[in-house]
Design an enzyme around this catalytic site. Sequence first.
Site, short mmCIF file in Angstrom:
data_model
loop_
_atom_site.label_atom_id
_atom_site.label_comp_id
_atom_site.label_asym_id
_atom_site.label_seq_id
_atom_site.Cartn_x
_atom_site.Cartn_y
_atom_site.Cartn_z
N LYS A 87 0.81 -1.21 0.00
CA LYS A 87 0.00 0.00 0.00
C LYS A 87 0.85 1.27 0.00
O LYS A 87 0.48 2.28 -0.56
CB LYS A 87 -0.92 0.01 1.22
CG LYS A 87 -1.94 -1.11 1.23
CD LYS A 87 -2.71 -1.14 2.54
CE LYS A 87 -3.72 -2.28 2.58
NZ LYS A 87 -4.39 -2.40 3.89
N VAL A 88 1.97 1.20 0.70
CA VAL A 88 2.78 2.39 0.91
C VAL A 88 4.22 2.08 0.53
O VAL A 88 4.75 1.03 0.91
CB VAL A 88 2.71 2.81 2.39
CG1 VAL A 88 3.72 3.90 2.69
CG2 VAL A 88 1.31 3.29 2.75
#
Lengths: 373, 373, 373, 373
Positions: free
Chosen positions: D305-306
Amino acid sequence: MPKAKKSDYLNKNSLVKHIDITQFKDLDKLVAAMGDTSFQARNLSRAADIYDMALRDQNCSIILCLAGSLVSAGLKKVITDLVNSNMVDAIVSTGAIVVDQDFFEGLGFSHYKGTPFVNDAELRDLAIDRIYDHYIDEDELRVCDETMTRIIDGLEPRPYASREIIREMGAYLVKNGKKHDGFVEAAYKKNVPIFVPAFSDCSAGFGIVLHQHERLKAGKPMVSFDSGRDFLDLTYLKMYASQDTGIVMISGGVPKNFTQDTVVAAEVLGHDAPMHKYAIQLTVADERDGALSGSTLKEASSWGKVDLSYEQMVYGEATVTFPLLAGAVYARGAHKARKGRELSNWFEGPNFKYPAEKSKAAGKSKKTAPVGA
Amino acid sequence: MPKAKKSDYLNKNSLVKHIDITQFKDLDKLVAAMGDTSFQARNLSRAADIYDMALRDQNCSIILCLAGSLVSAGLKKVITDLVNSNMVDAIVSTGAIVVDQDFFEGLGFSHYKGTPFVNDAELRDLAIDRIYDHYIDEDELRVCDETMTRIIDGLEPRPYASREIIREMGAYLVKNGKKHDGFVEAAYKKNVPIFVPAFSDCSAGFGIVLHQHERLKAGKPMVSFDSGRDFLDLTYLKMYASQDTGIVMISGGVPKNFTQDTVVAAEVLGHDAPMHKYAIQLTVADERDGALSGSTLKEASSWGKVDLSYEQMVYGEATVTFPLLAGAVYARGAHKARKGRELSNWFEGPNFKYPAEKSKAAGKSKKTAPVGA
Amino acid sequence: MPKAKKSDYLNKNSLVKHIDITQFKDLDKLVAAMGDTSFQARNLSRAADIYDMALRDQNCSIILCLAGSLVSAGLKKVITDLVNSNMVDAIVSTGAIVVDQDFFEGLGFSHYKGTPFVNDAELRDLAIDRIYDHYIDEDELRVCDETMTRIIDGLEPRPYASREIIREMGAYLVKNGKKHDGFVEAAYKKNVPIFVPAFSDCSAGFGIVLHQHERLKAGKPMVSFDSGRDFLDLTYLKMYASQDTGIVMISGGVPKNFTQDTVVAAEVLGHDAPMHKYAIQLTVADERDGALSGSTLKEASSWGKVDLSYEQMVYGEATVTFPLLAGAVYARGAHKARKGRELSNWFEGPNFKYPAEKSKAAGKSKKTAPVGA
Amino acid sequence: MPKAKKSDYLNKNSLVKHIDITQFKDLDKLVAAMGDTSFQARNLSRAADIYDMALRDQNCSIILCLAGSLVSAGLKKVITDLVNSNMVDAIVSTGAIVVDQDFFEGLGFSHYKGTPFVNDAELRDLAIDRIYDHYIDEDELRVCDETMTRIIDGLEPRPYASREIIREMGAYLVKNGKKHDGFVEAAYKKNVPIFVPAFSDCSAGFGIVLHQHERLKAGKPMVSFDSGRDFLDLTYLKMYASQDTGIVMISGGVPKNFTQDTVVAAEVLGHDAPMHKYAIQLTVADERDGALSGSTLKEASSWGKVDLSYEQMVYGEATVTFPLLAGAVYARGAHKARKGRELSNWFEGPNFKYPAEKSKAAGKSKKTAPVGA
């Protein structure tokens, strides 16, 4: 509204009662099952495994580090049970736990359940001291301070390691105590030394302040607390009595740092002592503010204090986690085959008995010529 | 992968640099504006108001309590600026801040920015000690330990309050120091006494351990740390030098408890000292585990230690909150009209000068016959 | 170093196993004894008393609020046991617990014990998702997402309250599930409605996104999640099914606020529903940052949501505190005499059966004309 | 004691005033200097660097995630300033911040400074709601609820993404508002979409509940909140409007998870969107309980996600850290050369304009045939 009386807060119904970990079945099964879950339950389970392992390690001494208001909160019997079951070989503590709480209760006094949602000004008027959600009778605490002054007054004037004075306190309780379920008395009987590195930061501090003040006025020699000697004595134990060590830390603070530092102190004395082999800590502190109490045991390993193999932090408040930990390890029964190390026997008054002397001393204890006589 | 070298971690680019609160405009406006918001910003603002009020109170002395890795983290100059600006009259601290960090840097050493996401085993191999996210050269720390031993070796053998030895450290830095921006040296020059109640729990502990170990082996008299005297000395200040006191606590631990307890200690000595009139604490600890560090100042008032009127807890980590607090109060300028209390002048060697003696001493300081000579 | 494989992390030995509170003796005695100690142990004990009291209250329904990674951490069976023992009448939860964790396991998948001290880039390469100290197979999570899409695709296109879709999930598990020990399935069978107010914030969200995306492209009508209806439905239950309510909150977040708000929502609908009569929360959040998760139940009483008489916050991490709470209350046995409320029976498809209709419905359920048909 | 009146608590002197980060000099210098210290100060400084970097990245859109009682606490103007300065391109928030706090103030109401040390039963009697240390007039909150009902009543009955309704609220404030300094209105004018994934969990929930209740009784079609569409819409933005994204998270909760999940949602839709390129979070939560709010951004990277390169957690309470962060980044001035992305323009009513349509739409907006019409 009629004015409150002290007995409205402090009475038979509000007594803190100490939890008895030997009375509950299945704590070992519960904590073992937690080992297959996650987060702090799993950490707690692994901490119990490490403590159990340390107890079964023939060459390992256990140092219990204590901070926080443990005894006043109802954990006195947990500590006493560990001492009496040969699950602890030395204790390093804050002064409050040892003097204001355990010794205080030994004098016959108690702690009382209360609430944080109370008017502190009213408590002050009633001479009731509050520790978050429980209370102490301030007048009784004064008796404790005075008893400490009297014990100190009775000592030969010289610098003392805290362990010496705490042994005096243990002896005092055996003779004069009104409750005999505390760990100061138990440790005295089991020859478990207790160290309080910041010994003036508690009721013993009020005792020594009054003692020294009066001796100063009278121009007489006096007792002092030699915190350097505390450090030296614990380091000697690490060097000579038990190189392998497991540390069980309840909360952080000075006891945690002080105990971990003995590895480095041994090195400073030219002695290559191994890092603490087993290390667990129950705490609510966390590492993100960089302070000592929450510093991880992994971090401690960068300092060469703690071995990385068997270390575990458990994040949780001690009234919940400590009974579970102690109860589970007790139930596993490693203590049954374990002898107490009786580390107090390495000391004679202010002196440490070097190994040679000690072995001699075993035969004819009167003839030793201890260090520092 | 080639093996890492120490200089990969510790080098010019990774130096911790101390923040300078005197260089930023508008910190007072910022913190004042926070007073109309909520939560910790408003608490911080009120804490600044209370600190400012205490500085403007003619009869009030300020005691700064320090715990946590403040100096290594880059807050040394904040403390030094407070001392040099007459915003602090006495300091009560953990040993690490005073010896391992401030004195250590005075010897010419530094701290280095790092990261918590690092292999601690590798750091250990490189003799790099980690404090959460920054590093220390362990070899340099050994030099600090040894310097402490040398200073202690040079003292007349007897029990010492920590403030005495820390003054020696200040004098040592004036003469031999390589950096002169620390608060131990500043406090020495400004006659601000520094107390470390758990003085063996730091690099000074390694110093005293080696000193005592060698004296014991040689059968010679030795220096000891008299933590009872620390308590007595601070209590004397509370009784005689400045009954009105404001306490500014950065973190909790022993310094917090110790300082608060002086009110009770004065009472034990038969002296009715007022509670601490102003009290603020910056901390990440909380009250819900019942431990001392997070205990509220309201709770302290139940013990008769802290007055309820001007107390404020601020929950936040000190690297963020302390510069804001100190910077805002500095910018308001109360210190400009304030004289330092020079509380060190109440002591002469081990002795406290009772008021009568002190006033005499002002004229002819050599003739005093101080308490405890 | 050879490259790691997925099975190095995810294998039989690393399975998270769900703790079984019905297997340990003496949890009730343990938690009762904690009631005479202090801090969080005493709070936990009082919370157990309140939960027990609520179960014995004939007119009271129990709403269990769930947040945090409870099921993945090993607490699934605790929740399932509460449902099966009639100790819970409605559940309000985050989506992750219901869909990504419980339903996911029902599909035959598992969670795996791991460690936070791991290289996240490596996990990413292996398609392993980490939740602090345990792991999920990302490929299996995709199967869960797709199953949700398939279930949603099968529904008549219209807005749905989450409880409707979660019942479909329960039915799906009964028919197609591979493990049958989850609480989604148990709740389906016991007619315990489950509400997820932020239903798109989980694997159901991936399901709906794909569903809607394809329907949009095809220009066809679609399913939507009607979170307003969730609120209305739970409020109807509070208004008509069970005015007296006890709320058992594990962690905070949306489920906590949402459930508390039903009292106010009833008022908005012109109905004077009583505040929640019993309220307990296990949490690590605290009130000092002003956020909802840590806001005290006393604060909630200022909003008219929670009655002050029987409320208790317990500060501690749920893997430790929830099994103790649930185990102790289960052991006391109040559930044995308690019937499940079967609150799902108040609903028929999208419709709520008003009391009049409901009583009629009991006789001849086919003829009801439910609200909102 | 005479009974308290509402105006004793809520009056001109107790108004919360919103802090204005544009008024203080040197916040950039202060935060830059913190970068050479440690712990949270250094983390805060790095977070500011990352935010600044994201603003200077030509291809990057900034998503601001909001949770906690930020606006009621006095941070409204901080958010509004970010919106007006083109420092934010989309907002994902809890409902309370958007509706109960910002929109509420826009209606002419205020928040009031108070204290946590207050009798909640008394507040309840006075219809004052407490948020830790400040107050709200419950009667005014009812006006807010009713206004929401009225706005919803005015809408064509169908499912709505929250962003649509919040735009209506912005338009309402432009026309009917009494204060025009809020971020809902600013975002409306600057075409910054606001998403509230749990939209029924706030005053909008009371609005929708009343609306639906009445429509149900009347047997009429109704408005619903389509939280799936929220997720789809934000995912479309990630896919088509701005593949590179920076997320600035104030607290955690649903907004954090929801926003991070768009990367995975894009993947589910068969679109390979890059991970969030920049990610910072200010929070008091920690990772040790495994819950979402405190889960680290490193953990998020295991989920894909990051991105790991530019992520920073800052542990501290937002009233202190958010003004410092926002003020420092504002002072550096990257926003001066930055255009707002006007992401609201990608939507037309319920529909998203696919890129082809959008470019066409730029020329002749009336002819687009948007998705989902």
